[in-house]
Design a protein around this motif. Structure first.
Motif, PDB file in Angstrom:
ATOM      1  N   GLY A 199       2.302   1.566  -9.502  1.00 35.55           N
ATOM      2  CA  GLY A 199       3.512   0.771  -9.310  1.00 35.55           C
ATOM      3  C   GLY A 199       3.564   0.064  -7.969  1.00 35.55           C
ATOM      4  N   LEU A 200       2.452  -0.540  -7.568  1.00 41.96           N
ATOM      5  CA  LEU A 200       2.381  -1.220  -6.278  1.00 41.96           C
ATOM      6  C   LEU A 200       3.123  -2.550  -6.299  1.00 41.96           C
ATOM      7  N   ALA A 201       3.502  -3.003  -5.115  1.00 38.08           N
ATOM      8  CA  ALA A 201       4.071  -4.347  -4.990  1.00 38.08           C
ATOM      9  C   ALA A 201       3.001  -5.399  -5.235  1.00 38.08           C
ATOM     10  N   ALA A 249       4.144   6.682   9.517  1.00 41.72           N
ATOM     11  CA  ALA A 249       4.251   5.261   9.860  1.00 41.72           C
ATOM     12  C   ALA A 249       5.102   4.520   8.833  1.00 41.72           C
ATOM     13  N   ALA A 250       4.936   4.861   7.555  1.00 39.59           N
ATOM     14  CA  ALA A 250       5.742   4.218   6.515  1.00 39.59           C
ATOM     15  C   ALA A 250       7.222   4.563   6.665  1.00 39.59           C
ATOM     16  N   ALA A 251       7.506   5.825   6.978  1.00 40.24           N
ATOM     17  CA  ALA A 251       8.898   6.229   7.202  1.00 40.24           C
ATOM     18  C   ALA A 251       9.484   5.471   8.390  1.00 40.24           C
ATOM     19  N   ASN A 252       8.682   5.299   9.436  1.00 33.60           N
ATOM     20  CA  ASN A 252       9.137   4.547  10.603  1.00 33.60           C
ATOM     21  C   ASN A 252       9.350   3.074  10.269  1.00 33.60           C
ATOM     22  N   ALA A 253       8.497   2.522   9.403  1.00 27.28           N
ATOM     23  CA  ALA A 253       8.652   1.123   9.000  1.00 27.28           C
ATOM     24  C   ALA A 253       9.989   0.912   8.295  1.00 27.28           C
ATOM     25  N   LYS A 254      10.362   1.873   7.482  1.00 25.39           N
ATOM     26  CA  LYS A 254      11.669   1.776   6.816  1.00 25.39           C
ATOM     27  C   LYS A 254      12.798   1.835   7.837  1.00 25.39           C
ATOM     28  N   LYS A 255      12.680   2.751   8.816  1.00 23.98           N
ATOM     29  CA  LYS A 255      13.697   2.837   9.870  1.00 23.98           C
ATOM     30  C   LYS A 255      13.790   1.532  10.658  1.00 23.98           C
ATOM     31  N   ALA A 256      12.649   0.868  10.822  1.00 18.82           N
ATOM     32  CA  ALA A 256      12.617  -0.368  11.606  1.00 18.82           C
ATOM     33  C   ALA A 256      13.134  -1.568  10.828  1.00 18.82           C
ATOM     34  N   GLY A 257      13.435  -1.384   9.539  1.00 17.14           N
ATOM     35  CA  GLY A 257      14.010  -2.476   8.759  1.00 17.14           C
ATOM     36  C   GLY A 257      13.013  -3.305   7.977  1.00 17.14           C
ATOM     37  N   PHE A 258      11.766  -2.876   7.901  1.00 23.70           N
ATOM     38  CA  PHE A 258      10.793  -3.616   7.106  1.00 23.70           C
ATOM     39  C   PHE A 258      11.144  -3.542   5.625  1.00 23.70           C
ATOM     40  N   ASP A 259      10.803  -4.593   4.891  1.00 24.83           N
ATOM     41  CA  ASP A 259      11.066  -4.646   3.458  1.00 24.83           C
ATOM     42  C   ASP A 259      10.021  -3.875   2.660  1.00 24.83           C
ATOM     43  N   GLY A 260       8.924  -3.537   3.287  1.00 23.55           N
ATOM     44  CA  GLY A 260       7.863  -2.793   2.635  1.00 23.55           C
ATOM     45  C   GLY A 260       6.717  -2.604   3.598  1.00 23.55           C
ATOM     46  N   VAL A 261       5.640  -1.981   3.120  1.00 29.05           N
ATOM     47  CA  VAL A 261       4.443  -1.823   3.943  1.00 29.05           C
ATOM     48  C   VAL A 261       3.219  -2.238   3.143  1.00 29.05           C
ATOM     49  N   GLU A 262       2.200  -2.667   3.870  1.00 25.20           N
ATOM     50  CA  GLU A 262       0.888  -2.908   3.298  1.00 25.20           C
ATOM     51  C   GLU A 262      -0.082  -1.902   3.903  1.00 25.20           C
ATOM     52  N   ILE A 263      -0.738  -1.122   3.053  1.00 26.81           N
ATOM     53  CA  ILE A 263      -1.743  -0.164   3.501  1.00 26.81           C
ATOM     54  C   ILE A 263      -3.055  -0.907   3.689  1.00 26.81           C
ATOM     55  N   HIS A 264      -3.568  -0.871   4.915  1.00 24.69           N
ATOM     56  CA  HIS A 264      -4.793  -1.617   5.234  1.00 24.69           C
ATOM     57  C   HIS A 264      -6.002  -0.761   4.859  1.00 24.69           C
ATOM     58  N   ALA A 265      -6.610  -1.111   3.716  1.00 27.49           N
ATOM     59  CA  ALA A 265      -7.807  -0.408   3.252  1.00 27.49           C
ATOM     60  C   ALA A 265      -8.946  -1.406   3.085  1.00 27.49           C
ATOM     61  N   LYS A 275       1.861   9.369  -0.915  1.00 23.90           N
ATOM     62  CA  LYS A 275       2.771   9.848   0.128  1.00 23.90           C
ATOM     63  C   LYS A 275       3.614   8.698   0.698  1.00 23.90           C
ATOM     64  N   VAL A 276       3.005   7.554   0.901  1.00 20.81           N
ATOM     65  CA  VAL A 276       3.719   6.405   1.467  1.00 20.81           C
ATOM     66  C   VAL A 276       4.817   5.929   0.524  1.00 20.81           C
ATOM     67  N   LYS A 277       4.534   5.930  -0.787  1.00 22.07           N
ATOM     68  CA  LYS A 277       5.530   5.458  -1.750  1.00 22.07           C
ATOM     69  C   LYS A 277       6.779   6.339  -1.766  1.00 22.07           C
ATOM     70  N   LYS A 278       6.661   7.564  -1.319  1.00 19.77           N
ATOM     71  CA  LYS A 278       7.830   8.439  -1.236  1.00 19.77           C
ATOM     72  C   LYS A 278       8.726   8.081  -0.057  1.00 19.77           C
ATOM     73  N   GLU A 279       8.188   7.322   0.901  1.00 18.86           N
ATOM     74  CA  GLU A 279       8.933   6.975   2.112  1.00 18.86           C
ATOM     75  C   GLU A 279       9.546   5.581   2.072  1.00 18.86           C
ATOM     76  N   ILE A 280       8.909   4.665   1.345  1.00 21.51           N
ATOM     77  CA  ILE A 280       9.394   3.286   1.321  1.00 21.51           C
ATOM     78  C   ILE A 280       9.079   2.691  -0.043  1.00 21.51           C
ATOM     79  N   GLY A 281      10.005   1.906  -0.576  1.00 20.16           N
ATOM     80  CA  GLY A 281       9.904   1.488  -1.968  1.00 20.16           C
ATOM     81  C   GLY A 281       8.801   0.503  -2.296  1.00 20.16           C
ATOM     82  N   HIS A 282       8.593  -0.478  -1.422  1.00 23.28           N
ATOM     83  CA  HIS A 282       7.646  -1.555  -1.728  1.00 23.28           C
ATOM     84  C   HIS A 282       6.359  -1.321  -0.949  1.00 23.28           C
TER      85      HIS A 282
END
Length: 345
Positions: A255-257, A160-176, A214-221
């Motif tokens: 190193g989270l946003a 999902a994080a890799a897809n978010a990067k493909k979709a042009g998102f500036d980052g992701v928030e992991i909902h925990a 794992k998510v941080k390897k797919e998208i920076g923020h």
């Protein structure tokens, strides 16, 4: 005026500066199409709020097993990615920044959403109550996940994080937070496992830290939303504080946003000796987003007092797409009404 601080730029990290300290809180609207693809109306809805320093989307399902409500958008298929591209492009054209919140509902679901299968959960502990947006369906006992299924969920978050990067998102928030799947692992009420995924704070938080890595390897923020106190879809257990203490201290190493408070009302909690945001800020040394019933005045005060670095606004932004302008110019706000949830404007 205490709210003036809201309009100061904020450097989220060395690669991203927000134009102000107002964040659009994630709010599920259940208005995607039947393939869980965002509509053009959703793109316009987010683009109208690009004056905020950061938009955090409603929760995006990471897989077909993640659904717990009707018509919630997803980000696991190519078609869904294309739909989100239209959203991010409109937000960026209007000068905004937008993160995708990615989630799995876990036991907060029902077989009607899962092709008749039982919901997945850390342990087979049922959630009591009626399934929202249904006539009279009650939640059922979920199925305790195998270790392989847990690893699959970690993979789904990563995808999902890799897809978010493909979709042009500036980052992701992991909902925990809010009693959904990752949060279920962090609380004794819902995590009764005795293997490597339960029984101690280290084991109970293992899935969250694996997802983050794992998510941080797919998208920076990457940000994380947490509910250290069990207030939604969970029962409180005094041992939970040991888990949240452990999680917050160790999040400093990743190193989270930001870390984002997952509360409807950010009130004083006696067992935390603070509001939830104050408690988070005490242990987590990076950027903290306060959320939970804040106004411009109370949010500005939280920033001035050092309780948080950014403040998330929810329902007032549903009622006022031009919230930032109105607050800056001290214009009256339209009052939120529950009927506003029936449309996007």
């Amino acid at each position: 005026m205490t709210h003036n601080i809201l309009f100061e730029p904020y450097q989220l990290n060395q690669n991203m500066t927000l134009k102000n300290r107002i964040v659009m809180a994630p709010m599920n609207r259940s208005m995607a199409d039947d393939n869980f693809i965002p509509t053009s109306a959703m793109a316009d809805y987010y683009a109208r709020r690009a004056d905020t320093g950061l938009i955090i989307t409603e929760s995006l399902m990471i897989s077909t097993t993640a659904q717990g409500y009707p018509n919630t958008p997803a980000i696991y298929s190519p078609e869904q990615v294309e739909g989100w591209k239209a959203v991010t492009e409109k937000v960026h054209r209007n000068g905004g920044k937008i993160f995708a919140q990615i989630w799995h509902t876990g036991r907060v679901s029902h077989p009607i959403y899962l092709n008749g299968e039982k919901p997945l959960a850390p342990s087979a502990v049922p959630l009591k109550g009626r399934v929202p947006r249904t006539a009279d369906l009650q939640y059922e006992t979920p199925r305790a996940m195998t270790s392989e299924e847990i690893k699959k969920i970690i993979s789904d978050f990563t995808h999902a994080a890799a897809n978010a990067k493909k979709a042009g998102f500036d980052g992701v928030e992991i909902h925990a937070a809010n009693g959904y799947l990752l949060d279920q692992f962090l609380h004794w009420d819902t995590n009764r496992r005795t293997d490597q995924w339960g029984g101690t704070p280290e084991n109970m938080s293992r899935i969250l830290f694996e997802v983050i890595r794992k998510v941080k390897k797919e998208i920076g923020h990457v940000g994380v939303r947490l509910s250290p106190t069990a207030y939604l879809h969970l029962d409180h257990d005094e041992r939970d504080i040991q888990v949240s203490d452990y999680v917050l201290k160790h999040l400093n190493e990743y190193g989270l946003a930001y870390v984002h408070t997952g509360m409807f009302e950010d009130n004083y909690q006696p067992h935390l000796n603070a509001t939830v945001t104050q408690y988070i800020k005490r242990l987590y040394k990076g950027t903290v987003i306060a959320c939970g019933g804040y106004s411009a005045e109370t949010g500005g005060k939280a920033l001035i007092d050092g309780d948080a670095d950014l403040v998330a606004i929810g329902r007032p932004l549903i009622a006022n797409p031009d919230y930032v302008i109105k607050v800056r110019q001290q214009l009256p706000l339209v009052s939120y009404d529950v009927e506003m949830l029936n449309q996007l404007f």
